[in-house]
Design an enzyme around this catalytic site. Sequence first.
Site, PDB file in Angstrom:
ATOM      1  N   ASP A 139       0.821  -1.206   0.000  1.00  0.00           N
ATOM      2  CA  ASP A 139       0.000   0.000   0.000  1.00  0.00           C
ATOM      3  C   ASP A 139       0.858   1.260   0.000  1.00  0.00           C
ATOM      4  O   ASP A 139       2.007   1.248   0.418  1.00  0.00           O
ATOM      5  CB  ASP A 139      -0.925   0.015   1.220  1.00  0.00           C
ATOM      6  CG  ASP A 139      -0.153   0.015   2.538  1.00  0.00           C
ATOM      7  OD1 ASP A 139       0.884  -0.675   2.602  1.00  0.00           O
ATOM      8  OD2 ASP A 139      -0.573   0.691   3.487  1.00  0.00           O
ATOM      9  N   GLU A 140       0.280   2.324  -0.468  1.00  0.00           N
ATOM     10  CA  GLU A 140       0.788   3.693  -0.305  1.00  0.00           C
ATOM     11  C   GLU A 140       2.247   3.871  -0.745  1.00  0.00           C
ATOM     12  O   GLU A 140       3.023   4.554  -0.090  1.00  0.00           O
ATOM     13  CB  GLU A 140       0.596   4.144   1.151  1.00  0.00           C
ATOM     14  CG  GLU A 140      -0.869   4.187   1.544  1.00  0.00           C
ATOM     15  CD  GLU A 140      -1.106   4.471   3.015  1.00  0.00           C
ATOM     16  OE1 GLU A 140      -2.147   5.074   3.331  1.00  0.00           O
ATOM     17  OE2 GLU A 140      -0.273   4.068   3.851  1.00  0.00           O
TER      18      GLU A 140
END
Length: 565
Positions: A335-336
């Site tokens: 993620d991210e």
Amino acid sequence: MRPITFQSRSTLATTGDTPPRLTDVLPAPARVEPAAGVEFILTPGTTIRTTPSPEASAVGRHLAELLRRPTGYPLPVITAGQTEVPGGISLLLTGDEAPSGRLGRPATGGGSAEGYRLEITASGVVVRARTAAGLFYGVQTLRQLLPPKIESARRQPGPWAIPGGTIDDHPRFGYRGAMLDVARHFFAVPHVLRFIDHLARYKLNHLHLHLTDDQGWRIAVDSWPRLASVGGSTEVDGGPGGYYTKEQYAEIVAYAAARHITVVPEVDLPGHTNAALNAYGELAPDGVAPPEYTGTDVGFSAVAVDNERTYQFVDDVLGEIAALTPGRYLHVGGDEAFTLGRADYTRFMNRVQRIVTGHGKRVLGWHQLAVAEHSAGRVVQYWGTSTEDPVVAAAVRDGAKLLLSPGNRSYLDMKYSAATPLGKDWAGLVEVRAAYDWDPGDYLAGVPADAVLGVEAPLWTETIRTIGDIEFMTFPRLPAIAELGWSPAQARNWADFRLRLAGQGVRWSTAGITFHRSPEVPWAGSPVVPEPRSAESTAGAAGTSADPAPGSGPPPADDRPVPIA
């Protein structure tokens, strides 16, 4: 046997002394048949008899440990064949042949082996199950049918009555879990074990440990020792950090396994890696180690995806953790990673997935992983706040399973209200009803129920520093997520759940568990929460934390969590 029915519980909402009823269990069982006027009384002469197998004996010992201290009874655990003996508690493994037509009914994700049948008569208690996990879950139900004082750490007076009847039960989903972020703030082994006990109480079967992030690296890796010694020395706000030795991690895994909980370790890649880059600058895109980071921003870090040394690092780390982890999944984050373009991200995660499968594990990752190529048996964990995600739905059509953790429903670090002193609110305010009132089987558009592996409640710890903080944000929302994962959809009902939940408050108070007294729940009696003991963080070097100790005292007037050292 008729399905569970919902009845008025107005008395439960007004007194903590109301005896438990067969229909008070949480998560709600699949089917319940109370026997009016029948009860079994635990006495000093009660014995616990088990099928002659190590697995059944272990469940028997667990039950005895739960009951001996508050009752003061000896409760010997003995083997006694395949049939119950009047006057005691029998825990019987039935093998592949179920004793009823409903025991072991298939559940999504393979949960059929976790079913059990509990029969309570005036002459005895019998739990039957196909597996030791089923016996264990039957014991957790039995625990809730005893008076709340059974949760006390000190001897209490009887009587110890258990209401009569039959419960026939099995889970809806095969994966029911919670995540503890030990990277933002480090939590030593005793606090992780206490969290595991909370999961076991409500029949959750997976513990996801978020072991690495920008603020800290929490597990020793022999081939890259500076990950722990340097990367593990920091945490949010500049605390001392800490990490788990391999022996400590093995202790956590074994403790969880004894409670039929599988540990899912996460090494977050390619972003959330500042602690690793600080320890080994050669992994950074520019080859220079960045300074340590103790803030709470996200998305600014990433490993060098064009450096072959990076892939050796990933292979070494995941290989060592895989060797320590008997569960089938390795969580690779994903993620991210805002500094990477889609092509670089996808190319990197494709190689990471092949590394995971090369070590004999299945891939689990946050839902951004959906853009990468399909890996056999992989699971995508959805944490978004929308009920539509075409990319995730496409990954499911390609064969991925879905693990649901919507931020606005299941994130335990979200504030209950604007006044909540801990947590964040980027996904919204999440009170108990918001955590409960949704259906995992019909949540994300384009994803059929049979593609949903289960549910998980993540607890991120940017603002969480003590075990008291953990419990305050976990309770009472964790039981809501547990019921979504376990109970059949038709057995769930908010009006009934809030009243069953109210009865849990006095149990938590008796056990010394800190919790949020949600205004949505008519709490039974006047529960007390632990007296404030210490405001210091649980963080510290590996193995440097005392066991948490419960206290007592009046509930805080302003709904603040009280720390447990």
